[in-house]
Design a protein around this motif. Sequence first.
Motif, PDB file in Angstrom:
ATOM      1  N   ASP A 213      38.794  59.286  36.331  1.00  0.00           N
ATOM      2  CA  ASP A 213      39.035  57.964  36.923  1.00  0.00           C
ATOM      3  C   ASP A 213      37.902  57.548  37.863  1.00  0.00           C
ATOM      4  N   GLY A 214      36.663  57.853  37.453  1.00  0.00           N
ATOM      5  CA  GLY A 214      35.498  57.398  38.193  1.00  0.00           C
ATOM      6  C   GLY A 214      35.053  58.280  39.344  1.00  0.00           C
ATOM      7  N   ALA A 436      21.929  26.168  31.742  1.00  0.00           N
ATOM      8  CA  ALA A 436      22.986  25.158  31.883  1.00  0.00           C
ATOM      9  C   ALA A 436      23.498  24.690  30.520  1.00  0.00           C
ATOM     10  N   SER A 437      22.605  24.643  29.525  1.00  0.00           N
ATOM     11  CA  SER A 437      22.984  24.155  28.187  1.00  0.00           C
ATOM     12  C   SER A 437      23.703  25.211  27.357  1.00  0.00           C
ATOM     13  N   SER A 438      23.420  26.501  27.623  1.00  0.00           N
ATOM     14  CA  SER A 438      23.940  27.557  26.735  1.00  0.00           C
ATOM     15  C   SER A 438      25.065  28.402  27.334  1.00  0.00           C
ATOM     16  N   LEU A 439      25.025  28.668  28.655  1.00  0.00           N
ATOM     17  CA  LEU A 439      26.038  29.543  29.277  1.00  0.00           C
ATOM     18  C   LEU A 439      27.360  28.801  29.428  1.00  0.00           C
ATOM     19  N   VAL A 440      28.436  29.356  28.869  1.00  0.00           N
ATOM     20  CA  VAL A 440      29.755  28.705  28.960  1.00  0.00           C
ATOM     21  C   VAL A 440      30.697  29.435  29.905  1.00  0.00           C
ATOM     22  N   CYS A 441      30.444  30.732  30.114  1.00  0.00           N
ATOM     23  CA  CYS A 441      31.356  31.524  30.951  1.00  0.00           C
ATOM     24  C   CYS A 441      30.629  32.771  31.457  1.00  0.00           C
ATOM     25  N   ALA A 442      30.762  33.032  32.751  1.00  0.00           N
ATOM     26  CA  ALA A 442      30.206  34.261  33.332  1.00  0.00           C
ATOM     27  C   ALA A 442      31.343  34.996  34.020  1.00  0.00           C
ATOM     28  N   MET A 443      31.458  36.281  33.744  1.00  0.00           N
ATOM     29  CA  MET A 443      32.523  37.046  34.384  1.00  0.00           C
ATOM     30  C   MET A 443      31.999  38.364  34.934  1.00  0.00           C
ATOM     31  N   SER A 444      32.650  38.826  35.991  1.00  0.00           N
ATOM     32  CA  SER A 444      32.291  40.103  36.597  1.00  0.00           C
ATOM     33  C   SER A 444      33.545  40.957  36.629  1.00  0.00           C
ATOM     34  N   GLN A 445      33.374  42.266  36.537  1.00  0.00           N
ATOM     35  CA  GLN A 445      34.553  43.130  36.578  1.00  0.00           C
ATOM     36  C   GLN A 445      34.258  44.464  37.253  1.00  0.00           C
ATOM     37  N   ARG A 446      35.301  45.092  37.743  1.00  0.00           N
ATOM     38  CA  ARG A 446      35.240  46.426  38.338  1.00  0.00           C
ATOM     39  C   ARG A 446      36.488  47.192  37.906  1.00  0.00           C
ATOM     40  N   LEU A 447      36.450  48.511  38.038  1.00  0.00           N
ATOM     41  CA  LEU A 447      37.635  49.329  37.765  1.00  0.00           C
ATOM     42  C   LEU A 447      38.151  49.911  39.073  1.00  0.00           C
ATOM     43  N   VAL A 448      39.456  49.817  39.289  1.00  0.00           N
ATOM     44  CA  VAL A 448      40.088  50.462  40.442  1.00  0.00           C
ATOM     45  C   VAL A 448      41.094  51.487  39.935  1.00  0.00           C
ATOM     46  N   ARG A 449      41.220  52.579  40.666  1.00  0.00           N
ATOM     47  CA  ARG A 449      42.172  53.614  40.245  1.00  0.00           C
ATOM     48  C   ARG A 449      43.609  53.136  40.456  1.00  0.00           C
ATOM     49  N   GLN A 450      44.458  53.499  39.493  1.00  0.00           N
ATOM     50  CA  GLN A 450      45.863  53.097  39.537  1.00  0.00           C
ATOM     51  C   GLN A 450      46.694  54.203  40.176  1.00  0.00           C
ATOM     52  N   LEU A 451      47.579  53.817  41.090  1.00  0.00           N
ATOM     53  CA  LEU A 451      48.427  54.796  41.780  1.00  0.00           C
ATOM     54  C   LEU A 451      49.329  55.548  40.812  1.00  0.00           C
ATOM     55  N   CYS A 452      49.512  56.835  41.075  1.00  0.00           N
ATOM     56  CA  CYS A 452      50.442  57.646  40.277  1.00  0.00           C
ATOM     57  C   CYS A 452      51.870  57.254  40.658  1.00  0.00           C
TER      58      CYS A 452
END
Length: 569
Positions: A213-214, A436-452
């Motif tokens: 888990d990272g 501006a003409s080509s990019l339609v969506c930019a997203m960022s993400q991270r992973l967080v550990r899930q509680l047991c």
Amino acid sequence: MKTQIDQILLEEGIITKDQLKESQKILSESGKPLGEILIEKGFATQKDVLRAVSKQLSIPFLEKITEQMIDPSLLNNVPLKFLRKHIVIPVIFEGQKTIITTNPRDLEPIDNIALLLKGTVGVAISTSKIITDAINKYYPFETSKEMMKELKEEGEGEIDLGAIEEKDIMEMANEAPIVKLVNHIIFQAIKEDSSDIHIEPFEKELKVRYRVDGVLYERMLPPKRYQDAIISRIKIMANLDIAEKRLPQDGRIEVRVGDRPIDIRLSVLPCSSGERVAMRLLDKTKGIINLKHLNFSDRDYKIIIKNIERPNGIILISGPTGSGKTTTLYAILNRLNQTSVNIITVEDPVEYKINGVNQVHVKEEIGLTFANALRSILRQDPDIILIGEIRDKETAEIATQAALTGHLVLSTIHTNNAPATITRLIDMGVEPFLIASSLVCAMSQRLVRQLCDNCKQIYKPDPEMIRKIGLTQTQAKDITFYKAIGCDECINTGYKGRIAIFEIMEIDDEMAHLIVERSDTTVIKQKAIEKGMITLGQDGLRYIKEGKTTIDEVLSVAFVEEAIEEFGA
């Protein structure tokens, strides 16, 4: 007379009368068991059918097999091959020896195990996945200590490194000690659901660490004198040159653990105290996640679906290494994969194979770079193109041109957040009007550990932590906060598995205008927030409120705007 399975499934609303009628027709023609037909047709799951069987025969159905139910002395009495062939496992359930099976009507394996265990045994039922996972996880193999002892007994003479064969690493009882130890290192990592194995040489010791888990955890300290033998064995498995110890080497190993094929990407790096090995484990059976199962917020999911269904444009996913970008890209591809579209990918390396998608593996040593591969791909009449990563101006410009000429382009880029993607492309040398003409969506993400869920504990965080997560004291009163504790279920970490948090920025006319004007990242981010963008920190807060993760986890991967209300309110 006991109720029939079909009646139980009808009463519980699992199947309809029409589905039963269709299944009974197939039953009369093929003679297959009704439960098998219902599962094959997709009318019921194996769990649904087995629950009905448990009710019919009045035997327990088990949702899971825990470590507390396992008695190694019972498992030691039954050969591994037998358990796996018949999909059965003996456990202690409610204080009694119990044989868990998928087919309680198949009495032969149950009777054979009962004879081996001596005494009265009960019978319970569970799915094949739950039983197989329990066999793989709990079957007692030699421990690390026993293997170290065996290595010492082998002495200082010539060490048998073994030949590499295509075989299951669980079946390693008669192998040479070094072979067994390396198999054990890999098997234990897979058992703990690790993503990476690190074998690290130091001046006086050799460390084996697993990334779960990272987070890296130290798991083993093999004798330093066997360092070269362990590294050589791994090189043999990857078909690398065991005599070359001065240059880095990369390779690949394919092994099986039970019925699970595991792909291992391997890197060997010469260091001052010897060669260091890093292994990335890819479980091919896990497959590609459905886009719905990535747990997007309702707003983010609608934006993703809207943009991936466009005929052209670029969608970029950003985040650090190991943040799940490839998983998200594959989930999008899986959604778009239809016989009516031509999808081609260029990746370094190809991590998972997707049926119906043409995947190109980058090989820079022979000149097959992302840019060169892209040029050729554009001549293959694609509808959708996936680029593993945009690393330079050349690749970025070809991707932009592809989007402007009617292709949907998916790719990843290394930035800290979604708005910073714009700045990164401009820094690479791409003209703002093209972005501006080509990019339609930019997203960022991270992973967080899930509680047991088995051991998480309610607590009250101090006011400073509440402020750091962007909440006021008033808002915090209505939230139940949890902290990690640790138990056998989660290897005493307090966490089990990881979940993704997202930040998705859609490019509309106003945003495009800011890009053309070369506006600062802060200005672009502020405008995106005004338009409803959920930041990484806010998305993480959603999981804190749901009791899925902790404040510490979210703060470790995302910046959160502090509460506006006065501290202590």
